[in-house]
Design an enzyme around this catalytic site. Sequence first.
Site, PDB file in Angstrom:
ATOM      1  N   CYS A  50      52.626 -40.319 -42.582  1.00 29.57           N
ATOM      2  CA  CYS A  50      53.544 -39.865 -41.522  1.00 29.57           C
ATOM      3  C   CYS A  50      54.988 -39.846 -42.025  1.00 29.57           C
ATOM      4  O   CYS A  50      55.651 -40.878 -42.065  1.00 29.57           O
ATOM      5  CB  CYS A  50      53.400 -40.775 -40.301  1.00 29.57           C
TER       6      CYS A  50
ATOM      7  N   CYS B 207      57.556 -40.896 -39.406  1.00 30.22           N
ATOM      8  CA  CYS B 207      57.595 -42.350 -39.170  1.00 30.22           C
ATOM      9  C   CYS B 207      58.337 -43.065 -40.296  1.00 30.22           C
ATOM     10  O   CYS B 207      59.103 -43.989 -40.058  1.00 30.22           O
ATOM     11  CB  CYS B 207      56.195 -42.960 -39.124  1.00 30.22           C
ATOM     12  N   ASP B 208      58.071 -42.670 -41.530  1.00 36.54           N
ATOM     13  CA  ASP B 208      58.482 -43.496 -42.672  1.00 36.54           C
ATOM     14  C   ASP B 208      59.566 -42.900 -43.563  1.00 36.54           C
ATOM     15  O   ASP B 208      60.136 -43.614 -44.393  1.00 36.54           O
ATOM     16  CB  ASP B 208      57.250 -43.770 -43.571  1.00 36.54           C
TER      17      ASP B 208
END
Length: 348
Positions: free
Chosen positions: A168, A171-172
């Site tokens: 992701c 997300c990261d």
Amino acid sequence: MPEKLIIIGSGPAGWTAAIYAARAELKPLVFEGAVTEENRIAGTLPLGQLALTTEVENYPGFPAGHLGGFLETAISEERRAYLPPGNPHGVQGPELLELMRQQAVNFGTRIITEDITTVDFSQRPFRMTALDGKSYEADCAIVATGARANYLGLPSEEKYKNHGVSGCAVCDGAIPRFRNKPLAVIGGGDSAVEEATYLTKYASTVYLVHRRDKLRASKIMAERAAANPKIKFLWNRSVDEVLGNEKEGVTGMRLNSTTGEPAAEFPIAGFFLGIGHTPNTTFLKGALQMNDKGYVVWTTPGRTNTSVPGVFAAGDVADDCYRQAVTAAGTGCMAALDAERFLAEHGE
Ligand code: NAP
């Protein structure tokens, strides 16, 4: 007596549904999933995908700050062991989920740490059977079992999950280890192209590694990526190994060629998968209408209704488009309100 409401799943959608349902006095029973080696490998442990990430910077309400004092009083010592000391960042993925879980418990949610493995939604009360063989009945159900990012299945990829390997980018991508470093995204569809484009905000270079010589992504997104000077396409390449070490995590990748070129190594600090997602719907086995990709279909626009009246779906299990924690929480809230209305209309 059947339960009023069973919620299956324990990501942001499941806990938000539980918070709303518990406050509406539906006494929800949540099946948060089982802690098994199989679930660990598949990425389907309790608390879901967000618990597999580190800092969460885009969930509203959690700017950087120190939440330590609050956590010490809200969460039992045993569960606090998984939270980072001092909370120097906005919020960590596992921490956010622990807070959501605790918030649901505070309002009276009951939790069983088991998978639901089969369901019978053919009549009410609905019947759901857990991994340990026990069956449960409920007048209403919310399916919130999420979707898991697909991985290639390489041992080296597994080894560096959360240490440079991620499913992701949104997300990261922004975490410090990826800043101004070369990164790689695997895949040739819209997800991969979108992830690669997103990562150019942080990376020095983004290698888009595709197994063919033509993208599957939509034309407009492909053109945007082609025009981005930070994206370098590596065509006809398959991943042989993710390279790294204990201290630094991911440091590179070795790629094979599908057209007879020699294998080649590239230094990278991050290895992102953009090869699609798989919704966690196997246990539903035809009980609900699914789309061609296996996601549960919302049958009424703007509602969380499924093909079975009284069964609602929330979060990524029914969303192959947005897949964000905040959208999952939003549809979790909607599902709880839809369930409450359904039960009221049926005099329960
Ligand atoms: P997808 O369209 O199925 O693409 C998956 C990509 O990964 C393909 O290029 C595929 O290669 C590659 N791939 C699959 N398995 C692989 C493996 N084992 N090794 C190497 N490569 C592998 O999935 P997606 O990109 O997640 O998109 C899913 C849906 O969401 C699509 O309908 C897409 O349009 C939509 N979406 C839309 C947006 C947007 O509009 N903003 C953003 C993201 C997703 P091949 O091409 O060779 O099969």
